[in-house]
Design a protein around this motif. Structure first.
Motif, PDB file in Angstrom:
ATOM      1  N   GLU A 187       0.702  -1.178   0.033  1.00  0.00           N
ATOM      2  CA  GLU A 187       0.033   0.216  -0.073  1.00  0.00           C
ATOM      3  C   GLU A 187       0.791   1.321  -0.033  1.00  0.00           C
ATOM      4  OE1 GLU A 187      -3.098   0.079  -0.503  1.00  0.00           O
ATOM      5  OE2 GLU A 187      -3.582  -2.017  -0.326  1.00  0.00           O
ATOM      6  N   VAL A 188       2.176   1.094   0.287  1.00  0.00           N
ATOM      7  CA  VAL A 188       3.046   2.276   0.403  1.00  0.00           C
ATOM      8  C   VAL A 188       4.198   2.268  -0.954  1.00  0.00           C
ATOM      9  CG1 VAL A 188       4.649   3.891   1.571  1.00  0.00           C
ATOM     10  CG2 VAL A 188       2.782   2.476   2.708  1.00  0.00           C
ATOM     11  N   PRO A 189       3.792   2.716  -1.991  1.00  0.00           N
ATOM     12  CA  PRO A 189       4.762   2.464  -3.102  1.00  0.00           C
ATOM     13  C   PRO A 189       5.946   3.361  -2.919  1.00  0.00           C
ATOM     14  CG  PRO A 189       2.813   3.808  -3.858  1.00  0.00           C
ATOM     15  CD  PRO A 189       2.637   3.341  -2.525  1.00  0.00           C
ATOM     16  N   GLN A 190       6.880   3.433  -3.906  1.00  0.00           N
ATOM     17  CA  GLN A 190       7.964   4.474  -3.919  1.00  0.00           C
ATOM     18  C   GLN A 190       7.617   5.675  -3.736  1.00  0.00           C
ATOM     19  OE1 GLN A 190      10.981   3.574  -3.573  1.00  0.00           O
ATOM     20  NE2 GLN A 190      10.626   1.170  -3.406  1.00  0.00           N
ATOM     21  N   ALA A 191       6.542   6.020  -4.498  1.00  0.00           N
ATOM     22  CA  ALA A 191       6.097   7.380  -4.633  1.00  0.00           C
ATOM     23  C   ALA A 191       5.247   7.916  -3.239  1.00  0.00           C
ATOM     24  CB  ALA A 191       5.117   7.631  -5.655  1.00  0.00           C
ATOM     25  N   GLY A 192       4.968   6.780  -2.433  1.00  0.00           N
ATOM     26  CA  GLY A 192       4.420   7.278  -1.095  1.00  0.00           C
ATOM     27  C   GLY A 192       2.770   7.288  -1.479  1.00  0.00           C
TER      28      GLY A 192
END
Length: 330
Positions: free
Chosen positions: A269-274
């Motif tokens: 749920e927390v990708p690299q982009a946030g």
């Protein structure tokens, strides 16, 4: 209800053309789409757009809002005048006589067993299409809470930054300002003891501090799993000391906190982009004029990674400002 329609090929910008020596529309660049290995929805879209798009047709079918529609089948009349009856996938009754009915295959925009429970429930999606009622416009109020979940690769963890918090009297305030005000109030109530004169110009510090509107989420193993992890809400020690821990102030991060329950967030749920979470009131009018008011939480794409400034095992300068060997502002 029977309807007679004419099918039309599916068309969208940048789709592959049926001719070999034809040039597609360059305004859509599918090569720029870079999905992750777990982004199944984007992978399915790319496969449809690049491989199977020429095989699909569009049949117009207008439905009133607030209805549940079920397609019994299609009667196709070809150019030779032959008529073929086509049933929905998984509804052709191919099961052998006396055999139990197996699960329906995967499909999109369908319901799970059409709300049936108990012995009448069917595993897999049902054939119905639910078209819920909607309104043309929804008025969204000011943001009451805003939380940004960002990755900190240096600390190998995730931070929940409370950008906007709601004060007890209902007014929204920036998270940094609210945290600074609370910290200043506690420092006035419990002023720190003046340190003794250090014997060395530098002192060992085990860990630095971060703003009190930064809530840590640490990676932990999923139960009975050796590789899969999830993010668990943790706590940082307060600057005031005394064993006090920083508590989240927003309801988005305070889920289960007052009841003493742990709170987990799936790692994907927390990708690299946030990820950005917002909480706000919404208002609209129904078709009969009634006013509907509700509180909604929404997710948005983040703006990338960030650094909290958290440091471990370092030497802190203990000399007062102005002494030799220390930089001064001009």
């Amino acid at each position: 209800m029977n309807r007679t329609v004419f099918p039309a090929p599916v068309r969208f910008s940048g789709m592959p053309l049926p001719r070999w020596w034809a040039v597609e529309d360059g305004r859509t660049n599918f090569a720029a789409v870079r999905p992750d290995s777990t982004d199944l929805a984007r992978l399915i879209f790319l496969e449809f757009a690049l491989v199977y798009s020429n095989d699909w047709f569009l049949l117009p079918c207008d439905l009133p809002a607030g209805t549940l529609a079920s397609i019994r089948g299609l009667m196709v009349t070809d150019v030779f005048g032959e008529r073929l009856w086509i049933e929905p996938a998984g509804e052709s009754g191919d099961e052998a006589e006396g055999e139990p009915r197996g699960p329906r295959p995967w499909s999109m925009f369908s319901l799970n067993a059409l709300g049936k429970t108990g012995d009448d429930a069917v595993d897999g999606p049902g054939p119905g299409l639910l078209l819920p009622s909607s309104v043309p416009k929804v008025a969204e109020g000011p943001v009451l809470e805003e939380v940004t979940l960002i990755r900190d690769e240096m600390a190998n963890m995730v931070w929940g930054v409370e950008r906007t918090v709601t004060l007890p009297h209902g007014e929204a305030r920036r998270g940094t300002e609210a945290a600074a005000e609370v910290l200043a109030h506690r420092l006035r109530l419990h002023p720190p003891q003046p340190p003794a004169a250090p014997a060395a110009p530098e002192a060992y510090t085990a860990m630095s501090s971060v703003p009190e509107n930064w809530i840590p989420f640490i990676p932990v193993h999923v139960p009975d799993q050796n590789r899969d992890i999830r993010l668990q809400r943790a706590a940082m020690p307060s600057v005031v000391g005394g064993g006090r821990l920083v508590r989240p102030r927003t309801s988005l991060l305070r889920e289960g906190f007052d009841a003493g329950r742990q709170y987990f967030v799936n790692e994907e749920e927390v990708p690299q982009a946030g990820t950005k979470l917002t909480l706000a009131y919404n208002r609209t009018r129904w078709h009969d004029g009634r006013v509907a008011l509700w509180l909604s939480a929404r997710t948005h794409a983040g703006r990338g990674q960030a650094s909290s400034g958290l440091a471990f095992d370092y030497l802190a300068d203990t000399r007062p400002p102005g002494q030799p060997g220390q930089a001064q502002g001009g």
